[in-house]
Scaffold this active site. Structure first.
Site: not given
Ligand code: UD1
Ligand code: CA
Length: 476
Positions: A24, A116, A151, A423
């Protein structure tokens, strides 16, 4: 929650998840390298990890891994403690932490953070680690009016019950979606327990991902206490997914910094039009007008006034100095010093190594670089001083420059005390203008001059009496 002494927990190892795509943001730059308050999002998190005394800091990289690792390898605030674990492909947050497992010793507490979520605070993390106390799974949670997408924290019987699970929004029932307490994405957990649970994760859920959040169910099944550390500060748990969220968090953070400065007595004309991308130390009675940007390390002495629209980086402005509007001060590594009661600008430019003494005046369209100006020296209009040593009370005329560069090397110009440079002069370095000397306007001076001498180096005026200028031809 009962108080457990902090020394129960042992060493802390931090895992920062930063492998996600950040779709995004719609940017070629990996999301965690976008800047908040002048620093990469991820650098905020590594800096905080360093301040809590982390033993190891493991960043899990995936999307844009090479770029993220290169950007973070210098000046990350963590130094040698920083390590990277690649996650390719990205199969979920549980899978992300699994990649860090080989780098995590058994005896520590693992603190999981997100690259992030830049504004998580040191004290909040210390409280989370204390809640884990070397033996429990501690989750950072917060209540949101609109919990959509997060979550949900599931408890045994309502709000005060024991935490039994985190259910992702996409997997939640209608009833679970009513829960307003959400998981922030940050947890503290003993390494040995974490490793056992990670090995048992599966991806049987709505997104087909290995959810880190599923370890809560496993902890509950194993009889390991799960505790929630509820924070009230939404700024600290705010994650960045889009340019709009980045801008909103930037403004919220700037407002918080502005309020902290005002609480110390700094008078900001408008806290909504103030930007600090570094550190600003202020003594009493400092006034800052609208739209100023401060970068790096800046010090403002007692009674300093900063006019509107100034950009000031890595500088020391001593007591009573006034910086008029639209002045640009860029100290970089060498720094800039403005002496007491000096008057700078409007429209002045001070570059690295400008060291101004007390009561120096630098006026509009004057550039100063790598030069020392002693007390009372003045350059009020349209001038350049580069690689110069300027004595006390020197008056440096409009349009004059130091020609400091011969095309290959830079040379110094020395202008001794009480010199008057007229100057439009060119002082060809290396050259010394002796104390009390005068340089006539329009002179190009490429030889050093004696103290007290008047030096004029320009062609004599030639006049033609009764000169008739060409006339326009009358129309036919
Ligand atoms: C996650 C949580 C959710 C919580 C939310 C808070 C899980 C399954 N869910 O959701 O309960 O409320 O964060 O923002 O953990 N990332 C990786 N590798 C991956 C996937 C993600 O490094 O394979 C990193 C992303 O770059 C990010 C962080 O993990 O920095 C969280 O990932 P994101 O996809 O934002 O989490 P959500 O699914 O939104
Ligand atoms: Ca996701």
């Amino acid at each position: 929650m009962n108080q457990i002494p902090q020394d129960n927990q042992g060493p802390v190892d931090v895992v920062i998840m930063a492998a996600g795509k950040g779709t995004r943001m719609k940017s070629r730059l990996p999301k965690v390298l976008h800047r908040l308050a002048g620093r990469a999002l991820l650098a905020h998190v590594t800096g905080t990890a360093a301040r809590i005394g982390a033993r190891h800091v493991v960043v899990v990289t995936g999307h844009g891994a090479a770029e993220v690792e290169a950007a973070m390898s210098s000046g990350n605030g963590v130094g040698a403690a920083l390590q990277f674990a690649r996650q390719e492909p990205q199969l979920g947050t549980g899978h992300a932490v699994q990649q860090a497992v080989p780098l995590l010793p058994e005896d520590g507490t693992v603190l999981v953070l997100s690259g992030d979520v830049p504004l998580i605070g040191e004290e909040t993390l210390r409280a989370l680690i204390a809640a884990s106390a070397g033996q429990r799974l501690a989750l950072m949670t917060i209540e949101f009016d609109d919990p959509t997408g997060y979550g949900r924290i599931v408890r045994t019987e309502g709000r005060e019950g024991e935490v039994t699970a985190i259910v992702e929004h996409k997997d939640a029932t209608e009833a679970q979606r009513e829960i307003c307490e959400i998981y922030s994405g940050m947890m503290a957990v003993p390494a040995a327990l974490l490793k056992g649970w990670l090995a048992r994760l599966d991806n049987r859920n709505a997104q087909g991902e290995y959810y880190l959040t599923d370890i809560v169910k496993l902890a509950a099944a194993d009889g390991v206490p799960v505790v929630a550390h509820v924070t009230a500060d939404a700024l600290q748990v705010a994650g960045i997914n889009s340019p709009a969220q980045l801008a909103a968090l930037e403004r919220a953070w700037q407002l918080r910094q502005a309020e902290a400065l005002m609480a110390q007595g700094v008078r900001l004309a408008d806290p909504a039009r103030f930007d600090l991308r570094g550190t600003l130390a202020c003594e009493a009675d400092v006034e800052i007008d609208v739209n100023c940007v401060f970068e790096g390390a800046v010090f403002l002495g007692e009674g300093v006034r900063i006019g509107a629209n100034c950009v000031i980086a890595n500088a020391r402005i001593e007591a009573g100095a006034v910086i008029h509007p639209f002045t640009h001060i860029e100290g970089e590594k060498a720094g800039v010093t403005v002496g007491e009661r000096s008057l700078i600008g409007p429209f002045a430019r001070l570059r690295p190594g400008a060291q101004l003494g007390a009561e120096v005046h630098i006026g509009n369209f004057v550039e100063v670089k790598n030069s020392t100006l002693a007390e009372g020296a003045k350059a009020n209009h349209l001038a350049y001083l580069g690689d110069a040593t300027v004595g006390q009370r020197v008056n440096y005329g409009a349009g004059s420059i130091t020609a400091n560069y011969d095309g290959a090397n830079k040379h110094r110009t020395v202008i001794e005390d009480d010199v008057h440079v007229g100057s439009n002069c060119v002082l060809v370095a290396p050259v010394t203008i002796g104390a009390g000397g005068t340089i006539g306007g329009g002179s190009t001076v490429n030889k050093s001059t004696e103290p007290g001498a008047l030096t004029v180096a320009r062609s004599k005026p030639v006049s033609f009496p009764n000169w008739k200028r060409p006339q326009k031809k009358p129309k036919a």
